[in-house]
Design a protein around this motif. Sequence first.
Motif, PDB file in Angstrom:
ATOM      1  N   GLN A  18       0.841  -1.202   0.000  1.00 17.35           N
ATOM      2  CA  GLN A  18       0.000   0.000   0.000  1.00 17.35           C
ATOM      3  C   GLN A  18       0.865   1.236   0.000  1.00 17.35           C
ATOM      4  OE1 GLN A  18      -3.450   0.732   1.268  1.00 17.35           O
ATOM      5  NE2 GLN A  18      -4.247  -1.353   1.318  1.00 17.35           N
ATOM      6  N   HIS A  19       0.503   2.186  -0.863  1.00 19.55           N
ATOM      7  CA  HIS A  19       1.243   3.442  -0.881  1.00 19.55           C
ATOM      8  C   HIS A  19       0.468   4.517  -0.111  1.00 19.55           C
ATOM      9  CE1 HIS A  19       3.836   1.521  -3.679  1.00 19.55           C
ATOM     10  NE2 HIS A  19       2.935   1.467  -4.642  1.00 19.55           N
ATOM     11  N   PHE A  20       1.140   5.632   0.113  1.00 15.86           N
ATOM     12  CA  PHE A  20       0.527   6.763   0.797  1.00 15.86           C
ATOM     13  C   PHE A  20      -0.020   6.364   2.167  1.00 15.86           C
ATOM     14  CE2 PHE A  20      -2.695  10.201   1.389  1.00 15.86           C
ATOM     15  CZ  PHE A  20      -1.798  11.228   1.422  1.00 15.86           C
ATOM     16  N   LEU A  31       3.666   0.562   2.651  1.00 16.70           N
ATOM     17  CA  LEU A  31       3.666  -0.571   3.557  1.00 16.70           C
ATOM     18  C   LEU A  31       3.734  -1.864   2.760  1.00 16.70           C
ATOM     19  CD1 LEU A  31       3.178   1.313   5.874  1.00 16.70           C
ATOM     20  CD2 LEU A  31       1.310  -0.134   6.646  1.00 16.70           C
ATOM     21  N   GLU A 119       7.982  -2.079  -7.587  1.00 15.12           N
ATOM     22  CA  GLU A 119       6.717  -1.469  -7.183  1.00 15.12           C
ATOM     23  C   GLU A 119       6.977  -0.235  -6.292  1.00 15.12           C
ATOM     24  OE1 GLU A 119       3.488  -2.137  -7.920  1.00 15.12           O
ATOM     25  OE2 GLU A 119       2.763  -0.666  -6.459  1.00 15.12           O
ATOM     26  N   PRO A 122       9.069   3.857  -7.912  1.00 14.43           N
ATOM     27  CA  PRO A 122       8.441   5.105  -8.364  1.00 14.43           C
ATOM     28  C   PRO A 122       7.955   5.980  -7.205  1.00 14.43           C
ATOM     29  CG  PRO A 122       7.525   3.206  -9.526  1.00 14.43           C
ATOM     30  CD  PRO A 122       8.382   2.663  -8.433  1.00 14.43           C
ATOM     31  N   GLU A 123       7.841   5.397  -6.033  1.00 15.95           N
ATOM     32  CA  GLU A 123       7.363   6.176  -4.881  1.00 15.95           C
ATOM     33  C   GLU A 123       8.490   6.877  -4.139  1.00 15.95           C
ATOM     34  OE1 GLU A 123       3.971   6.265  -3.286  1.00 15.95           O
ATOM     35  OE2 GLU A 123       3.473   5.869  -5.376  1.00 15.95           O
ATOM     36  N   PRO A 125      10.446   9.378  -4.664  1.00 16.12           N
ATOM     37  CA  PRO A 125      10.410  10.846  -4.506  1.00 16.12           C
ATOM     38  C   PRO A 125       9.408  11.309  -3.450  1.00 16.12           C
ATOM     39  CG  PRO A 125      10.322  10.236  -6.825  1.00 16.12           C
ATOM     40  CD  PRO A 125      10.201   8.964  -6.045  1.00 16.12           C
TER      41      PRO A 125
END
Lengths: 341, 823
Positions: A18-20, A31, A119, A122-123, A125
């Motif tokens: 899970q992002h954000f 996570l 996966e 890309p997150e 940044p």
Amino acid sequence: MASGNPKQEAAGLVFSIQHFCLQDGPGIRSLVFFKGCPLRCVWCQNPESWKPIPELGFKKHLCTNCRTCISVCPEGAIVSPGQIRSEKCRQCFACTDACPSGALIRFGKPLSVKEIREELMPEYPFYQNSGGGVTFSGGEPTLYPEFAAHLAGSLKRDGIHLAIETCGLFHADPDTLSASGTITKKDTAQTAHPETAGRLLTLADLVLFDIKLFHPEAHRQFCGTDNRMILDNLAMLARRYHQKGGPLIWPRMPVIPGITDTPENLEGWGSLLAELRLNRLTLVPFHHLGEAKREWLQLEPGPCIHTLTGESMEKTLRVLTKIGISCFAPGEEDWPEYISS
Amino acid sequence: MNAQQNQALAARMEEEQIPETGPAYREPTDRIAAIKGDLFASPCSLCLERPILLQRFPKTAQGRLGKKDHPLVKRAKALAFLMSERQPRIYDNELIIGNMTSKRTAANYYPEGGSINILEDLFRLEKRQIPINLTFPEKIELVRVGLAGLFSSIGGRALLKPGRFVHFLDFFRAKRYFITEEAGIGHQVGGYYNVVHQGLQHPDQIAGTCLETNALPDGTPLNRDQVAFYQSIRITIRGIRTMATNLADLAEKMAYQPGMSDKRRQELLASADACRHVPYYPARTFLEGLQSCWIVHVAMNLEDFEQGMSFGRLDRILLPLYQKDLEQKSITRETATEIMASFQLKTCETLPVYSERIDQYFSGNGVAQGITIGGTDENGNDTTNELSGLILDAYAQIRTREPALHVRVHEKTPSWFLDNAVATVQLGCGKPSFFSDKAVVAALTQAGMSTEHARDFAVIGCVEMASQGRTYNSSDAALFNLPLCLELALNQGICYGRRHFGGRMGAMTRPVEQMQSFEDVADAFRIQVEHAVAEMVKVIGWLEETYRIWRPTPVNSMVTEGCLAKGRDVTWGGALYDLTSIQVAGLADAGDSLYAIKQLVFEQKRFTLKELLHILKTDYRDHPALQQELLHQFPRYGNGIPDIDRMTQLAADIFSDAIIAHRNSRGGRYIPGIYSMTCHIAFGRLTGALPNGRGSGKRLSNGLSPADGADRKGPTAVLRSAASLDSRKWANCCALNLKFDRKTVSGNAGRKALAGLFTTYFSQGGMQVQANVLDAEMLRAARNNPAEHPGIVVRVAGYCAYFHDLQPSVQDEIIERTAHGLG
Ligand code: SF4
Ligand code: SF4
């Protein structure tokens, strides 16, 4: 099936990325939820994390009754939408792949370090601009000590802040567990050897250490196991943090009305934390949100737990503050003070 | 001062300013609460003063005499008459005065624009979703005014002509495009820096000199039109001055009314003093600066129409006056915030009036009187200052639907300011929105602006772009239905459903049987887009012609650089930068649909194009599983998957290239914008099923957002997708909306997270973003009507999920939690 077996650890069984996420460590985080947990807390909000094997879930409210699942199942295991005869099912997941509405879902997929990193990359940044990073959660990440350490190492090489959330039980004999009657041997992965688990934890910048019940018997009653090893591990990690510059240890406790928020329990933990010089605690308020998931997994509903009231929360705060423990809501911790110091 | 000292100073200033923009300034003062209370206690209405005066003017002696006047002069005289004759009104407590209409909150009526459509709702004015209160005699008056103006509307004059009837129908049906310009051009950021610091005496003097010497400022002799232009400027300025003087007189009269408190008397006298001075002369104080802006703003509203009339970069414009007042100790930070809040409350006096038929295209968007804060100067140096924070604090006091607030962000934006802006977002009013200097400046320079001018951009209305005071941007000229062009491309230019009046609506492209590759489909799509754009441009051209004769705008021209130098009204092409902008609805739907066609037909070969066309024409009736698969399992734009996002880029490029190819009749450029007001709902109703699974009649995707329910991986992935698109052609900007429940983004962690989201998005190339923080009531609406409220991110026990993915019982718990502020 035992994904905890070091030889098969080319992949870790992950049920979700899970992002954000904003509550499990500082900043914007992703996570990684590992599947499999040695505890069975009665209030668990993520029952899909229990078994260290892939599972089928059914979200009834999304099903359109198209019956595609029935026609694709090679074993004839699906009687009607959502009704799956587990003895026939061979977990080929043809049905979840074919279900057009996302009603039938698969929990748990073995993923390689490379796949997970792709996966997450890309997150990066977002982590960098918010002081965030990656948190291993679960389930219990230490069930996959080799794999998780491998993944942790590659993230650390990328300069990513890493937190690990653990239930604290990373060395236990499965036989003792099954004796409690809550967990069968088949379900339980081998818990990690202290050394491998230790190596994984040294790679982390932050360990979110979940504490629940202080009294060993109460712990056995509500979580399925004795908590001696958990207490030992907490003390060990606290020592490491203070002496050898190990990862920051941050205790967290779910506030379960009538179970974890009794004065005895709070005082027990409070005094221990004070003694270990870990005078901080994140209180995770109880929600009923895990109940829907039990339905998806066709599990018995959990025990009836009262809704958490503002009043009882205040009482909890009072007890802990008196002992000198600073309490925080998830996501509202004063990380910067610890990170800079 | 050397660079080091400079830096030290900046650091100190930053330190000093942090406590200055704190919560202490964000609670409404008694005065502000009282004004807001009065505003909200008065029902929305319609003001007929403007049309009545304008219709009376030709019958006055002056009007009769001027029958043969040049159209520019005729218009100026009518406007001056209107401004001088309208009743001034001053309300309790307000520090900035000048009534927008004859009522407290009302819409102005524009017979020459689109206001006439309100007659459609005549018999249910009070029952509308946004009720309008009129007395019976007022209703009769409304009918009289409406009918008297029936044939003088711009749309009527432009289109009710031989040979234009098909276009009139197309225009009315609003299927392929919706031409907003018929209602007026509005949408302007005047040169308020000059208005405040030079006053209107400056254009007045230029016009005077040109008339005296009978030559342009560069010495070229004037022609007849130019003479008329300069006359129109002088006449209109006289009208504005009279309007200001009338206000001053009234303020003075009220000040000496018996029973007036001393304090209020002083305030009224200060207002009277200000209105005798500005906007003609340069403002002397912070208060006069805002008063000057307000009076010119009212004049702009009276002249054209209300949409998108914006103030520009008020933090930059007013800073010298603010600093001077602070030095002289005539104001404090608190009183200045109160003046600013009173100014912002003035913007709540006006609202748009549409019939409910038109309202589906624009509902809820208000008027959008934009204030832009932050950003850089011509050389790229940060200009964020104390006023930037003060403007946000003032808004935090009022929390109303107007004004629109826009924050410019660049690499050196100070963190205290970003923090304050995000804290304002947390209030849950959907403001401010955020713009990346880098992306916007790149697009504006590509559209022909100098870098210096592009860096002085300010937002028009909601998201549109101007270099403030230098641009005439018909920034909301029309909205465009992109997915419909795909429907036409697959069906030889004919809509799926009922046959278009007169047969074919689009271009005659080849039948699907003859399309051999994905490129053939894309070509047909491109041809349809170009065809529709060309038709639309033709209609807009007729409107432009009509404007030049019937609705020139001298107020706008005196605050727009270029007009006074060239002796030309903005409608005649006077502005330094002249633009017409077309906005697209359904971009993500078009992109996802192209991807689905490519996959289903040409790669996986699961259907022939003909079969797919049949499935679409029958709205997936016999293929519900395919529709589910497309909606829930198929890759879509908004999940950070480059291959899919590339298709949305293709759709955007086809649209942008078709737009950019045209020039308007003033010689200006056409530019594209990626946003859709609420047009995506109305267009959606008229558009058949799409290959991405969207059913017939369902609403389209809006702005740069993913199609409804297509984003499955949360806000970071949406931002990644959006940032990956090349925005250099989008000179009229784009709109990307994120929605969160309050709990998800509350507190320090939430503030930091939002700031992290925005800065990352911008560093990756993003252009514009806004975040809506929803309260329990909005979540309830989302639960009851999930299709209308997709993409809401909520916090579920430690992680974020999409609201519509949750089981109803869980949704209820989240609503409970939000309602009671429980953790
Ligand atoms: S996982 Fe395979 S065997 Fe089990 S129900 Fe689904 S299709 Fe049948
Ligand atoms: S395939 Fe999915 S939607 Fe269709 S009946 Fe089975 S579970 Fe329901």
